[in-house]
Design an enzyme around this catalytic site. Structure first.
Site, mmCIF file in Angstrom:
data_model
loop_
_atom_site.group_PDB
_atom_site.id
_atom_site.type_symbol
_atom_site.label_atom_id
_atom_site.label_comp_id
_atom_site.label_asym_id
_atom_site.label_seq_id
_atom_site.Cartn_x
_atom_site.Cartn_y
_atom_site.Cartn_z
ATOM 1 N N GLN A 81 18.147 12.269 32.055
ATOM 2 C CA GLN A 81 19.514 12.411 32.581
ATOM 3 C C GLN A 81 19.655 11.738 33.936
ATOM 4 O O GLN A 81 18.802 11.911 34.815
ATOM 5 C CB GLN A 81 19.904 13.881 32.722
ATOM 6 N N CYS A 98 27.406 18.779 37.070
ATOM 7 C CA CYS A 98 26.782 19.530 38.165
ATOM 8 C C CYS A 98 27.807 19.845 39.267
ATOM 9 O O CYS A 98 28.450 18.945 39.806
ATOM 10 C CB CYS A 98 25.612 18.754 38.744
ATOM 11 N N LYS A 148 27.206 14.878 29.520
ATOM 12 C CA LYS A 148 27.275 16.337 29.631
ATOM 13 C C LYS A 148 28.385 16.669 30.614
ATOM 14 O O LYS A 148 28.369 16.181 31.753
ATOM 15 C CB LYS A 148 25.923 16.877 30.107
ATOM 16 N N ASN A 167 27.195 24.535 25.134
ATOM 17 C CA ASN A 167 26.293 25.039 26.172
ATOM 18 C C ASN A 167 26.985 26.103 27.012
ATOM 19 O O ASN A 167 28.169 26.017 27.272
ATOM 20 C CB ASN A 167 25.825 23.856 27.057
ATOM 21 N N ASP A 217 25.701 30.345 28.392
ATOM 22 C CA ASP A 217 25.514 31.749 28.030
ATOM 23 C C ASP A 217 24.884 31.985 26.665
ATOM 24 O O ASP A 217 25.125 33.034 26.060
ATOM 25 C CB ASP A 217 26.854 32.507 28.116
ATOM 26 N N ARG A 275 19.485 28.621 31.392
ATOM 27 C CA ARG A 275 18.847 29.653 32.198
ATOM 28 C C ARG A 275 17.994 30.641 31.412
ATOM 29 O O ARG A 275 16.954 31.089 31.893
ATOM 30 C CB ARG A 275 19.920 30.406 33.008
HETATM 31 C C1 LIG Z 1 18.435 25.819 38.190
HETATM 32 C C2 LIG Z 1 19.426 24.989 37.407
HETATM 33 C C3 LIG Z 1 19.370 23.609 37.481
HETATM 34 C C4 LIG Z 1 20.264 22.827 36.751
HETATM 35 N N1 LIG Z 1 20.143 21.479 36.783
HETATM 36 C C5 LIG Z 1 20.934 20.703 35.986
HETATM 37 C C6 LIG Z 1 20.736 19.307 35.877
HETATM 38 O O1 LIG Z 1 19.827 18.723 36.480
HETATM 39 N N2 LIG Z 1 21.594 18.605 35.056
HETATM 40 C C7 LIG Z 1 22.595 19.219 34.341
HETATM 41 O O2 LIG Z 1 23.340 18.555 33.617
HETATM 42 N N3 LIG Z 1 22.788 20.541 34.431
HETATM 43 C C8 LIG Z 1 21.963 21.299 35.188
HETATM 44 N N4 LIG Z 1 22.121 22.650 35.192
HETATM 45 C C9 LIG Z 1 23.110 23.262 34.294
HETATM 46 C C10 LIG Z 1 22.457 23.599 32.931
HETATM 47 O O3 LIG Z 1 22.011 22.437 32.284
HETATM 48 C C11 LIG Z 1 23.454 24.339 32.013
HETATM 49 O O4 LIG Z 1 24.544 23.499 31.759
HETATM 50 C C12 LIG Z 1 23.968 25.637 32.618
HETATM 51 O O5 LIG Z 1 22.925 26.390 33.188
HETATM 52 C C13 LIG Z 1 24.694 26.493 31.562
HETATM 53 O O6 LIG Z 1 23.838 26.829 30.508
HETATM 54 P P1 LIG Z 1 23.128 28.293 30.412
HETATM 55 O O7 LIG Z 1 24.207 29.331 30.443
HETATM 56 O O8 LIG Z 1 22.366 28.258 29.107
HETATM 57 O O9 LIG Z 1 22.229 28.413 31.608
HETATM 58 C C14 LIG Z 1 21.262 23.452 35.939
HETATM 59 C C15 LIG Z 1 21.312 24.827 35.897
HETATM 60 C C16 LIG Z 1 20.420 25.606 36.608
HETATM 61 C C17 LIG Z 1 20.512 27.114 36.522
#
Ligand SMILES: Cc1cc2nc3c(=O)[nH]c(=O)nc-3n(C[C@H](O)[C@H](O)[C@H](O)COP(=O)(O)O)c2cc1C
Length: 318
Positions: free
Chosen positions: A70, A101, A140, A199, A201, A224
């Site tokens: 990415q 992000c 994304k 994506n 939760d 997460r």
């Molecule tokens: C610690 C952390 C780092 C993340 N880094 C990125 C990243 O580098 N690139 C990205 O597209 N999303 C990043 N995200 C977002 C996740 O890819 C994801 O979209 C978001 O956590 C929602 O999904 P979840 O509810 O399954 O956690 C990050 C999230 C967390 C918690």
């Protein structure tokens, strides 16, 4: 699932996560069934300026493939140059672009989710990449407050030549609060022809089934909930395949996984790149004697002592 001509063995993906999804962690998720893994986000500018630490984030191995790398940035020209360089060094199966992000570090420079306010620039970035790379390009995004604006961005990404789209059902303003709204993802899936991945939760077997059924998306992406818990992929695969929960000993599993993870970090000479305490915290989250384990790890002077203290904890737990 297929993304462009790449066959993805399954439809449960590991989300890219900065400071989390390093190669050892991705390998563990892969071992437990993650269909596709993504590197942590890589700054296009840093690639151009040959920042070695940043470029190393794309490090992978055959065992991991298919691999997604990415990138983020805000200049179509620089992003194409950076992606071509990444293509040459790592030959990933997929290059993904971060438009989601919400961190100020990125948005202050007009990168990540800040780009959602400039759909034309998003179009230009994706078009530049898909016209110039031989690697499939995916994107994304987060949702916008308004369904029509969100659909417009999704359509522009498809028109520009993206081969798949992942949608996190939260707005930039929400950061990580509130609940992901999967109705937006469902609508995008209905309107687009490229694969759409839901994506936000997805935390266990039940939420995985519900999101897949409700959105009818091609795949789901887990972030997460996988932190410190790569075994989650195995549980979800088992449940989706059989309708039954996997029988396992959570405490023993988490400790064994933490040991394997640290072992891999050592093998790839990456131990110095992580906060050992934070990583141990994720792996021992919710465990009865978790605090004790973390204290022991923090006090351990070498990996050997860490392993011994983990073995001791395992014996005490059962
Ligand atoms: C610690 C952390 C780092 C993340 N880094 C990125 C990243 O580098 N690139 C990205 O597209 N999303 C990043 N995200 C977002 C996740 O890819 C994801 O979209 C978001 O956590 C929602 O999904 P979840 O509810 O399954 O956690 C990050 C999230 C967390 C918690």
């Amino acid at each position: 699932m297929k993304i462009a001509n790449i066959k993805i063995p399954g439809n449960i993906l590991l989300a890219p996560m900065s400071n989390v999804t390093n190669l050892p962690f991705r390998l563990m998720c892969k071992k437990y069934g993650a269909s596709l893994t993504y590197s942590e986000m890589i700054s296009s500018d840093a690639v151009i300026y040959e920042n070695e630490k940043t470029i190393n984030r794309g490090m992978s191995c055959e065992e991991e493939r298919p691999l997604g790398i990415q990138i983020f940035g805000n200049s179509p020209e620089i992003m194409v140059k950076a992606a071509l360089k990444i293509e040459e060094i790592y030959q990933p199966e997929i290059i993904d672009v971060n438009f989601g992000c919400p961190a100020r570090l990125l948005t202050k420079d007009g990168c990540g989710s800040a780009l959602l306010r400039s759909p034309e620039l998003i179009h230009e970035i994706i078009k530049g990449l898909s016209d110039n790379l031989s690697t499939p390009v995916t994107a994304k995004i987060r949702i916008l407050e308004d369904m029509q604006k969100t659909l417009k961005v999704a359509h522009l990404i498809e028109e520009a030549g993206a081969d798949a789209l992942t949608v996190h059902g939260r707005t930039r303003q929400q950061q990580y609060s509130g609940k992901a709204d999967h109705s937006y993802v469902k609508k995008i899936k209905q309107e687009l022809c490229i694969p759409v991945i839901a994506n936000g939760d997805i935390v266990d077997e039940k939420s995985a089934r519900e999101v897949l059924d409700y959105t009818e998306c091609d795949g789901i992406m887990i972030g997460r909930a996988a932190m410190g818990n790569p075994f989650l992929f195995k549980r979800i695969f088992h449940f989706l395949g059989t309708g039954e929960m996997l029988d396992y000993k959570p405490c023993n599993q988490r400790i064994a996984d933490l040991k394997e993870y640290f072992g891999l970090m050592e093998e790839y000479n990456l131990m110095h790149t992580i906060n050992v305490k934070a990583q141990a915290q994720w792996f021992t989250r919710g465990m009865r004697n978790g605090r004790h384990i973390r204290r022991n790890i923090a006090a351990s002077k070498s990996l050997k002592y860490i392993f011994e203290s983990l073995d001791e904890m395992c014996r005490r737990a059962y």
